[in-house]
Design a protein around this motif. Structure first.
Motif, PDB file in Angstrom:
ATOM      1  N   PRO A 255      38.918  13.837  43.531  1.00 21.43           N
ATOM      2  CA  PRO A 255      40.514  13.688  43.240  1.00 21.43           C
ATOM      3  C   PRO A 255      41.235  14.588  44.375  1.00 21.43           C
ATOM      4  N   VAL A 256      42.307  14.357  44.452  1.00 18.43           N
ATOM      5  CA  VAL A 256      43.385  15.218  45.156  1.00 18.43           C
ATOM      6  C   VAL A 256      43.408  16.557  44.466  1.00 18.43           C
ATOM      7  N   SER A 257      43.198  17.765  45.287  1.00 18.46           N
ATOM      8  CA  SER A 257      43.576  19.001  44.942  1.00 18.46           C
ATOM      9  C   SER A 257      44.638  19.735  45.303  1.00 18.46           C
ATOM     10  N   GLU A 258      45.185  20.460  44.566  1.00 18.98           N
ATOM     11  CA  GLU A 258      46.643  21.198  44.959  1.00 18.98           C
ATOM     12  C   GLU A 258      46.336  22.314  45.829  1.00 18.98           C
ATOM     13  N   SER A 259      45.184  23.056  46.173  1.00 17.07           N
ATOM     14  CA  SER A 259      44.778  24.089  46.898  1.00 17.07           C
ATOM     15  C   SER A 259      43.490  23.805  47.559  1.00 17.07           C
ATOM     16  N   VAL A 260      43.549  23.925  48.820  1.00 20.81           N
ATOM     17  CA  VAL A 260      42.091  23.975  49.690  1.00 20.81           C
ATOM     18  C   VAL A 260      41.566  25.308  49.778  1.00 20.81           C
TER      19      VAL A 260
END
Length: 347
Positions: A255-260
């Motif tokens: 899934p897309v994550s808010e913080s790399v």
């Protein structure tokens, strides 16, 4: 099929098209019998021009799901002007080649993928030829035999045509993608030698490919032309991304994550611990990468090497070797080749 808002509560592999940001859509596509389950392709559009980041595996079902998803934004496969590909693994590259033949879309790929792409395009090359050589060097002849049983030893004439050259070799720096919009191409070697990520600074997005994944640690250096120290390359690339501003992470798997940054920190810590654990096996008496790999756990379930299928045994042994070779380069271990097998000792 209408676009849905991106949601962390949803199963990320569920077919569809999901709006990540203005003009950016995530499209999960299926993989055949693959533990990764799906690969994310990202559509980027201004309503007129359309491009995709990565393309998926050249499978009939993947093509059908991609066509259906694009219909949700009023587009067709023929509307894709180009594919920006993060690296040359089959689940990222092969469908772009097939669709280019039919619709004339362009393909762009990192410059340093050229040696491996040429090797893959050779119809006389054997499956996993380079990996077999490395496995023998790791003392893992048993894994080579298992791979032969599971995958055969026939030459892969039927697959070589999926590895045509791209229309453009990408180099680091700004790259125009749409009128008034550009990506920054960032070289991130490690997973493969020519892996790149794409930074959309205006939208605060990083298309991370397989370099940074939210749930798993990517394989290191699995490519037809091996790098000398792929783990060193990978860690350096992680640190490069960590030194950049934090952004929302759009990975190829998961899934897309808010913080790399959060995930990069976890990966760096994982490999710090892994270097200590693997190095300790040599101090405890293991001599080869194969022996060391047998002594440690794998995956989140801490599985034994013998409990894994032959393909994942190969990845595990080669990852062990990558850690050991990095320790040698750091003068923390010594290595000597004896009868074609690399043996490690403490300094």
């Amino acid at each position: 099929m209408e676009p849905l808002p991106e949601s962390s509560d949803r199963n990320w592999t569920e077919p569809g098209i999901y709006e990540v940001s203005a003009g950016v859509y995530r499209i999960p596509l299926p993989l055949p019998n693959d533990g990764l389950r799906a690969v994310n392709v990202y559509a980027v559009t201004d309503g007129e021009k359309l491009l995709l980041v990565d393309s998926g595996w050249a499978l009939t079902v993947a093509r059908q799901q991609l066509a259906s998803a694009l219909g949700g934004i009023g587009a067709e496969l023929a509307d894709v002007s180009e594919f920006l590909v993060t690296h040359v693994h089959r689940d990222h590259y092969s469908q772009a080649v097939v669709l280019r033949r039919e619709f004339g879309s362009k393909i762009a790929l990192g410059q340093d993928e050229e040696p491996s792409l040429k090797a893959s395009n050779n119809p006389d090359s054997l499956p996993m030829e380079a990996q077999v050589d490395l496995l023998f060097q790791a003392g893992a002849g048993e894994v080579v035999e298992a791979l032969a049983r599971d995958f055969g030893t026939d030459r892969r004439h039927t697959e070589a045509d999926l590895w045509e050259a791209p229309d453009e070799w990408l180099t680091p720096g700004p790259r125009a993608i749409l009128p008034g919009r550009e990506f920054d191409v960032v070289a991130t070697p490690g997973h493969t030698a020519g892996h790149v990520v794409f930074v959309d600074d205006t939208a605060g997005l990083l298309f991370s490919g397989d370099h940074v994944l939210p749930h798993i640690t990517p394989s290191i250096g699995f490519q037809p032309v091996p790098a000398e120290l792929p783990l060193n390359d990978f860690i350096g690339s992680l640190r490069l991304v960590r030194a950049m501003p934090d952004r929302r992470m759009l990975p190829a798997h998961g899934p897309v994550s808010e913080s790399v940054h959060t995930r990069v920190d976890e990966l760096l810590d994982h490999h710090r611990q892994r270097l200590e654990t693997i190095g300790a096996q040599i101090a405890a008496g293991a001599s080869t990468a194969f022996e060391a790999a047998h002594r440690i756990g794998w995956t989140r379930r801490n599985r034994k090497l013998s409990e894994m299928d032959s393909f994942n045994q190969m990845l595990a042994v080669l990852e062990t070797a990558a850690h050991l070779d990095l320790l040698v380069s750091q003068d923390k271990l010594k290595a000597q080749l004896v009868d074609g097998v690399r043996h490690y000792t403490t300094t």
